[in-house]
Every structure is written in structure tokens, then in C-alpha cells.
Write a protein that holds these residues in place. Structure first.
Motif, mmCIF file in Angstrom:
data_model
loop_
_atom_site.group_PDB
_atom_site.id
_atom_site.type_symbol
_atom_site.label_atom_id
_atom_site.label_comp_id
_atom_site.label_asym_id
_atom_site.label_seq_id
_atom_site.Cartn_x
_atom_site.Cartn_y
_atom_site.Cartn_z
ATOM 1 N N ASN A 84 0.825 -1.204 0.000
ATOM 2 C CA ASN A 84 0.000 0.000 0.000
ATOM 3 C C ASN A 84 0.864 1.262 0.000
ATOM 4 O O ASN A 84 0.600 2.215 -0.740
ATOM 5 N N SER A 85 1.923 1.278 0.814
ATOM 6 C CA SER A 85 2.821 2.443 0.877
ATOM 7 C C SER A 85 3.577 2.636 -0.432
ATOM 8 O O SER A 85 3.757 3.759 -0.907
ATOM 9 N N LEU A 86 4.039 1.549 -1.042
ATOM 10 C CA LEU A 86 4.755 1.651 -2.310
ATOM 11 C C LEU A 86 3.854 2.201 -3.415
ATOM 12 O O LEU A 86 4.277 3.033 -4.233
ATOM 13 N N LEU A 87 2.617 1.742 -3.437
ATOM 14 C CA LEU A 87 1.675 2.273 -4.425
ATOM 15 C C LEU A 87 1.390 3.748 -4.165
ATOM 16 O O LEU A 87 1.229 4.537 -5.111
ATOM 17 N N ASP A 88 1.332 4.115 -2.892
ATOM 18 C CA ASP A 88 1.103 5.520 -2.546
ATOM 19 C C ASP A 88 2.249 6.391 -3.046
ATOM 20 O O ASP A 88 2.022 7.465 -3.626
ATOM 21 N N ILE A 89 3.492 5.936 -2.840
ATOM 22 C CA ILE A 89 4.651 6.696 -3.304
ATOM 23 C C ILE A 89 4.654 6.810 -4.826
ATOM 24 O O ILE A 89 4.895 7.886 -5.397
ATOM 25 N N GLY A 90 4.371 5.673 -5.483
ATOM 26 C CA GLY A 90 4.316 5.717 -6.949
ATOM 27 C C GLY A 90 3.251 6.670 -7.452
ATOM 28 O O GLY A 90 3.469 7.436 -8.401
ATOM 29 N N GLY A 91 2.100 6.654 -6.807
ATOM 30 C CA GLY A 91 1.024 7.552 -7.218
ATOM 31 C C GLY A 91 1.374 9.011 -6.980
ATOM 32 O O GLY A 91 1.067 9.886 -7.813
ATOM 33 N N LEU A 92 2.019 9.306 -5.820
ATOM 34 C CA LEU A 92 2.412 10.689 -5.532
ATOM 35 C C LEU A 92 3.424 11.204 -6.555
ATOM 36 O O LEU A 92 3.303 12.327 -7.070
ATOM 37 N N GLY A 93 4.434 10.392 -6.837
ATOM 38 C CA GLY A 93 5.432 10.820 -7.827
ATOM 39 C C GLY A 93 4.825 11.038 -9.191
ATOM 40 O O GLY A 93 5.140 12.023 -9.879
ATOM 41 N N LEU A 94 3.963 10.159 -9.588
ATOM 42 C CA LEU A 94 3.307 10.291 -10.887
ATOM 43 C C LEU A 94 2.417 11.531 -10.927
ATOM 44 O O LEU A 94 2.401 12.281 -11.921
ATOM 45 N N ALA A 95 1.684 11.787 -9.840
ATOM 46 C CA ALA A 95 0.805 12.952 -9.810
ATOM 47 C C ALA A 95 1.607 14.250 -9.865
ATOM 48 O O ALA A 95 1.240 15.196 -10.595
ATOM 49 N N VAL A 96 2.705 14.334 -9.110
ATOM 50 C CA VAL A 96 3.532 15.548 -9.134
ATOM 51 C C VAL A 96 4.106 15.777 -10.528
ATOM 52 O O VAL A 96 4.124 16.896 -11.040
ATOM 53 N N THR A 97 4.596 14.718 -11.148
ATOM 54 C CA THR A 97 5.161 14.845 -12.496
ATOM 55 C C THR A 97 4.115 15.313 -13.489
ATOM 56 O O THR A 97 4.378 16.166 -14.352
ATOM 57 N N LEU A 98 2.919 14.772 -13.385
ATOM 58 C CA LEU A 98 1.847 15.180 -14.293
ATOM 59 C C LEU A 98 1.476 16.642 -14.076
ATOM 60 O O LEU A 98 1.276 17.405 -15.035
ATOM 61 N N LEU A 99 1.372 17.053 -12.807
ATOM 62 C CA LEU A 99 0.950 18.428 -12.520
ATOM 63 C C LEU A 99 1.980 19.450 -12.968
ATOM 64 O O LEU A 99 1.648 20.502 -13.531
ATOM 65 N N LEU A 100 3.275 19.166 -12.724
ATOM 66 C CA LEU A 100 4.309 20.142 -13.040
ATOM 67 C C LEU A 100 4.806 20.038 -14.485
ATOM 68 O O LEU A 100 5.341 21.000 -15.020
ATOM 69 N N LEU A 148 -2.196 9.396 -17.130
ATOM 70 C CA LEU A 148 -3.375 9.619 -16.293
ATOM 71 C C LEU A 148 -4.095 8.317 -15.996
ATOM 72 O O LEU A 148 -4.560 8.084 -14.861
ATOM 73 N N GLY A 149 -4.193 7.474 -17.003
ATOM 74 C CA GLY A 149 -4.825 6.167 -16.785
ATOM 75 C C GLY A 149 -4.069 5.335 -15.764
ATOM 76 O O GLY A 149 -4.668 4.669 -14.906
ATOM 77 N N LEU A 150 -2.726 5.397 -15.852
ATOM 78 C CA LEU A 150 -1.910 4.669 -14.883
ATOM 79 C C LEU A 150 -2.119 5.213 -13.480
ATOM 80 O O LEU A 150 -2.206 4.452 -12.505
ATOM 81 N N LEU A 151 -2.203 6.542 -13.358
ATOM 82 C CA LEU A 151 -2.415 7.159 -12.054
ATOM 83 C C LEU A 151 -3.748 6.723 -11.457
ATOM 84 O O LEU A 151 -3.842 6.370 -10.273
ATOM 85 N N VAL A 152 -4.797 6.753 -12.283
ATOM 86 C CA VAL A 152 -6.112 6.327 -11.802
ATOM 87 C C VAL A 152 -6.080 4.862 -11.372
ATOM 88 O O VAL A 152 -6.645 4.474 -10.336
ATOM 89 N N GLY A 153 -5.392 4.034 -12.164
ATOM 90 C CA GLY A 153 -5.284 2.625 -11.801
ATOM 91 C C GLY A 153 -4.568 2.418 -10.472
ATOM 92 O O GLY A 153 -4.977 1.586 -9.656
ATOM 93 N N LEU A 154 -3.480 3.186 -10.264
ATOM 94 C CA LEU A 154 -2.762 3.086 -8.997
ATOM 95 C C LEU A 154 -3.646 3.495 -7.818
ATOM 96 O O LEU A 154 -3.618 2.872 -6.753
ATOM 97 N N ILE A 155 -4.415 4.566 -8.009
ATOM 98 C CA ILE A 155 -5.296 5.033 -6.934
ATOM 99 C C ILE A 155 -6.350 3.979 -6.592
ATOM 100 O O ILE A 155 -6.620 3.693 -5.418
ATOM 101 N N LEU A 156 -6.950 3.379 -7.633
ATOM 102 C CA LEU A 156 -7.967 2.355 -7.397
ATOM 103 C C LEU A 156 -7.370 1.126 -6.703
ATOM 104 O O LEU A 156 -7.954 0.579 -5.762
#
Length: 580
Positions: free
Chosen positions: A44-60, A81-89
Motif C-alpha cells: 500500500n505504501s509503495l503504491l502511494d509513493i508511486g502515485g504521488l510521484g506520478l501525480a507531481v510529475t503530471l501536474l508540473l 493519467l490512466g496509470l495514475l487512476v489505476g494506482l489510486i484504485l
């Protein structure tokens, strides 16, 4: 504050004691469940880190990228974006599984502890039970076992959060690289300070254990003696007693909140100060993506630290409940069968419960007293024990039935199939299955009338109704619901005579080859007493019968009368036997 709330006695190596208790708690809960939860939490923590990094990269990075332009690992923004949504789910599903497994562990552990404690109470000897109070047992069952489960739950939460915090801090170092070292060291220092600070939760938790027992004693006494309190207009006394106990509880709650609030404020201020100072010192040495990701991860690590500290406080605050549970259970550890214990096989036990006995010889080990040390019961004869109140009649019956000082008793029984010997605690447990005992003070349970009479046995309803009519209790069948109507016992809806006859009927419905009745005609009017004497005369012809009584008519029909005489204060009661 009341002296009851102060810690007494030396407290050597409290942290070592806490670690030992946590280890024992984990072993009892089961390492397999804990390992599964740890694995899920790591993922769960690893997926959270991956999602955070992906979200920051997408936003900036989205401002300089197009839909078709590669953004992350060669993926276009839509795929990212699809990958980010998948990670969140996926993270949400795993978090749900973590929560479900934690609750399954907590609730299953709670149920198992309660069943184990009740089993140990039922299996304990009379000497072991004499050392425990009703309030302590109620506190264990109703409060300390819940606190034990909460301590386990918070220990699991603390472990999960520590693991997540370690992963976040490692990620800070990976993202920020060399420039993140000052931030990482500062956060580690904050973590160490938070975890090593003495919060007082352990001491407060021990106070809570004592307070729970006191509250349970007060509530139990109030419900058990409601009629006596009303009759003596002593409600104010019990309410004052309850107010004293709850006042200490309110102080305990305020103290916990005060310490937690001040500690949380100090920790959060320190973490924000560390992160702000690090940002000022870095200047432009980090890219926007790295700076943002590092700060987000540091924030997540700080949030995990907050969870760790809170879970640790709750864990330590409730761990003394497990300590109290272990101490009481140690007093109830079933004694292993000693070499002197004699038992019989289950098949023989079942056969003896249905056969007619010729004789039972009870004896006890010689302990240097002058009390009765043996008794012989024969079929077709009534043995009665009499003597002044307080001379030890009930004590003698309890010993013969294997309910008191079982370790010192020996039983030799015979029937047409031969003779058998039983002794000690293990033998006493088997004798309980062969004897129907009606104590002087019968106890009713908050179940229906049928269950109160049968206690799990199986008898036809016609048998029960016939017995109720014969004992003058047919009116109980007229209640709405009849035998299946629940008994609400807070107001004692039955008279003393009714309760006493129901206790006798409970023994007679067991239909055992030996019956022991303590004061069978007590609390009864002349008609009801004669009904009971008539039943005893009939049943004496079919089985071994032992009674205690002051009833002259019942003593007159006995074949053997044992008179128990009170002895001087320095000596136990003595017994003299005579034939009627």
C-alpha cells in the motif's frame, strides 16, 4: 488526587516489560495474520509513493507536454493519467483489504480471549477461584479483554505506520538525493524524540485496569443487590460510591487528553520548522518536481509519524489490560492431573451415569483436622446431615460433590458391573457428571424457564410440565410464552420458595444415580415442604440420596443421620453419625 490512582511499588525496566508483553501479545494473536497485514501495508505504501510521484510529475510537467508527447517512461499524458487512476484504485482496494483483515484479527482475537477465560474459570479449582473477586473477573471480560484487543490493534497500526514512514523517508533520500540528507536527519531526530519521550500512558493504563475492576464491582453489587439496597434505602450510598469511581475515571481521561494534545502540538511544530528550514537552505539546488515530491513525501512521513505516536500511546495505555489478563489467567491455569488423580474412561463414565449404584464411599486426605473424613452412601437409604447453622453442613456437601478442596477427595463407587475409584481435581470433574446437586441458594439465569431447568439437557416438555404441577408451580406455565418466556431477573420476579423448588427440579431433571440436596425444605410452606418430602421418599428407592436439613420430619424418615457439631474457634467442625 486519590491515592488509588498513584503508582505503588518499584517499576523495574518498564520498557523491557512492555516489549515482553507486546511479544506475548503478538504470539497469542498469531504471526501469520500480522505478517499478512505487514505485507499488504508495504504494498500500500509503495503504491502511494508511486502515485504521488506520478501525480507531481503530471501536474508540473503537463504544461510543457502534449497529448501525444511522451511524459513518463515514454507514455503519453493520457496513458499516464490512466496509470495514475489505476494506482489510486488499486491502493484503495488494498487499503480496504488491510482494514478488513485488521478488524477480523481484532474481533476474532477478542472472542477467543473471552472463550479462553471463561473456559479457564470453569476448569479452575475452588482454591484458585477463591483468590479472584467478582469485580476482577467482570472487569477482565467486559473491559480488559477489549483493551487487550485495542492494544493489539494499535500495535498493528503502529507497525504499519512505522513501515510506511521508513519507506517514505527512504523515498525522500532517493528523490532529493544528497541535498535531502539534512531534511532526512532532522526528520529522523524528530522521530526518535517522539518515540522515546515518556508519555505516561503505561502508568495511566495500569490505573485504568484497577479502575475498571472497581467500577465493575460497584455496578455488579448494585444489580445483584438491588432489592436489598431499596429495602435499606441505601441507594445514595451506592451512588456516592459510583460517583467516586467515575470521578477518578474523568480525571484519567482529562490527563490523557492533556498529555496527548500538548505532545502532538510540540511534534507538529517541530516537523514544520524542520521542513521550512530545509527549504530555505536548499535554494535552487533542486528541480521543482524533486522539491515538490520530496516535500510531499516528507509530509507523508510526518503524517505516518503522527499515526505511530498516537498508536503507540494507545497501545501502551491499553497494554496493562493484557498484563492484568495474563496475571489473572496465570491464577486460573488448569492444574495438570497429578499422579494421585484417578479417573475413568468416557465410556465408563457414560455407563455409570445411567446405571444404578449400590454404594459410594467418599473420603478425604487426613489434614490433621477433626472434621468428618469419610462417608458411605448406600442405595435405598436416605443419609441426612444436620447441625446448627454455621457448623459446616454445606461445606461438607460441597466437598463430597467435588466442589471444594477437590484435590484432597477420593471417591469409591460400586454397581453391578464392579467398582471404580476417582480422586483429585480430574476425578472431581467426572463426579460432577454423575451427581445431581441442588444447593440451598438456587441461582436463576436470564434465559427462559426451560433453559433454566435443563441447562442444555434434553427432556420432553410433558416431563417438565408434570414436575411443575407436582411441585405446585403449574402457575408458571400460565405466563405468556410458558416455558419459553424469558426471565428478567433485575426485580427478582419469583419468591424464595419458587426459586428453591426450581433449583430442586433442576437437579431432579438431571436424573443422576446420586442426588445431593442442601436444605431441600427450606423457604417452603407446609404444603410445599410435604410435596418435596414425598418426592425424596420416592427417589430414595431408586438412587443414592444425601441431604442436609433442619426439618424434623425429613430427619425422621432418614436411614442415617449425621450430626455436625460446631467446634471451638481454633478447630474445625466435628461430625457424629448415628442411625435413625
Amino acid at each position: 488526587m486519590s491515592s488509588a490512582l498513584t503508582e505503588t511499588g518499584p517499576q523495574p525496566l518498564p520498557r523491557r516489560r512492555q516489549v515482553q508483553l507486546l511479544k506475548a501479545l503478538a504470539l497469542e494473536a498469531g504471526w501469520r495474520h500480522l505478517a499478512l497485514l505487514s505485507g499488504l501495508s508495504t504494498l500500500n505504501s509503495l503504491l502511494d509513493i508511486g502515485g504521488l510521484g506520478l501525480a507531481v510529475t503530471l501536474l508540473l510537467g503537463s504544461g510543457s507536454s502534449t497529448d501525444a508527447a511522451p511524459l513518463i517512461g515514454g507514455l503519453p499524458i493520457a496513458a499516464s493519467l490512466g496509470l495514475l487512476v489505476g494506482l489510486i484504485l488499486l491502493r484503495g482496494l488494498i487499503q480496504a483489504q488491510v482494514d478488513i483483515n485488521r478488524e477480523r484479527l481484532r474481533s476474532g482475537f477478542t472472542d477467543r480471549l473471552r472463550q479462553q477465560l471463561l473456559h479457564e474459570v470453569f476448569e479452575a479449582s475452588s482454591a484458585q477461584l477463591d483468590r479472584l473477586g467478582r469485580g476482577e473477573l467482570l472487569a477482565l471480560l467486559m473491559a480488559d479483554i477489549n483493551r487487550t484487543a485495542l492494544s493489539l490493534d494499535q500495535a498493528v497500526r503502529m507497525g504499519q505506520s512505522l513501515l510506511a514512514m521508513a519507506i517514505y523517508l527512504a523515498s525522500v533520500l532517493l528523490v532529493g538525493q544528497a541535498t535531502a540528507w539534512p531534511l532526512l536527519l532532522a526528520l529522523l531526530a524528530t522521530t526518535a524524540a517522539s518515540l522515546l519521550q515518556r508519555s505516561g500512558s503505561w502508568g495511566l493504563g495500569r490505573i485504568q485496569s484497577r479502575l475498571n475492576a472497581a467500577l465493575q464491582r460497584t455496578v455488579g453489587d448494585g444489580l445483584h443487590g438491588l432489592k436489598a439496597l431499596r429495602a435499606a434505602t441505601a441507594e445514595a450510598w451506592l451512588l456516592q460510591r459510583f460517583a467516586r469511581e467515575t470521578a477518578e475515571g474523568r480525571w484519567l481521561l482529562r490527563e490523557r487528553v492533556r498529555r496527548r494534545a500538548s505532545f502532538n502540538a510540540w511534534r507538529d511544530t517541530l516537523v514544520v520548522a524542520v521542513a521550512g528550514l530545509w527549504m530555505l537552505l536548499q535554494g535552487e539546488s533542486l528541480t521543482a518536481e524533486a522539491l515538490t515530491t520530496t516535500l510531499v513525501l516528507a509530509y507523508r512521513a510526518s503524517a505516518s509519524l503522527s499515526t505511530v505516536v498516537q498508536a503507540r500511546r494507545l497501545c501502551l495505555g491499553n497494554l496493562p489490560g493484557y498484563e492484568a489478563l495474563r496475571q489473572r489467567r496465570a491464577q486460573l491455569i488448569p492444574r495438570q492431573g497429578e499422579a494421585s488423580d484417578l479417573t475413568i474412561t468416557d465410556d465408563t463414565l457414560s455407563r455409570l451415569s445411567r446405571q444404578r449404584w449400590h454404594q459410594l464411599q467418599w473420603s478425604r486426605r487426613d489434614d490433621g483436622t477433626q472434621s468428618l473424613d469419610s462417608l458411605c452412601l448406600r442405595a435405598n437409604g436416605l443419609v441426612a446431615i444436620t447441625g446448627p447453622s454455621g457448623s459446616g453442613k454445606t461445606t461438607l456437601l460441597d466437598r463430597i460433590c467435588g466442589l471444594l478442596r477437590e484435590e484432597d477427595s477420593h471417591w469409591q463407587l460400586s454397581c453391578s458391573g464392579g467398582g471404580w475409584s476417582l480422586s483429585g481435581l480430574a476425578g472431581a470433574r467426572q463426579m460432577h457428571q454423575l451427581i445431581a446437586y441442588a444447593p440451598q441458594n438456587a441461582v436463576l439465569f436470564e434465559a427462559n424457564l426451560r433453559e433454566n431447568l435443563l441447562l442444555g439437557a434434553n427432556r420432553h416438555q410433558d416431563d417438565i410440565e408434570t414436575w411443575l404441577q407436582r411441585l405446585g408451580l403449574a402457575h408458571l406455565l400460565q405466563r405468556q410464552g410458558g416455558l419459553d418466556a424469558p426471565l428478567a431477573l433485575a426485580q427478582d420476579p419469583f419468591s424464595g420458595g419458587e426459586i428453591h423448588r426450581l433449583g430442586l427440579l433442576r437437579a431432579w431433571l438431571r436424573d443422576k444415580p446420586m442426588e445431593v440436596l442442601d436444605e431441600p425444605t427450606a423457604f417452603l410452606d407446609a404444603k410445599a415442604a410435604e410435596q418435596v418430602r414425598s418426592v425424596i421418599r420416592e427417589r430414595t428407592e431408586q438412587r443414592l440420596m444425601l441431604i442436609s436439613s433442619h426439618d424434623p420430619e425429613l430427619l425422621a424418615q432418614a436411614d442415617q443421620v449425621i450430626t455436625v457439631q460446631p467446634s471451638p474457634a481454633s478447630l474445625p467442625a466435628t461430625a457424629q453419625a448415628r442411625n435413625a
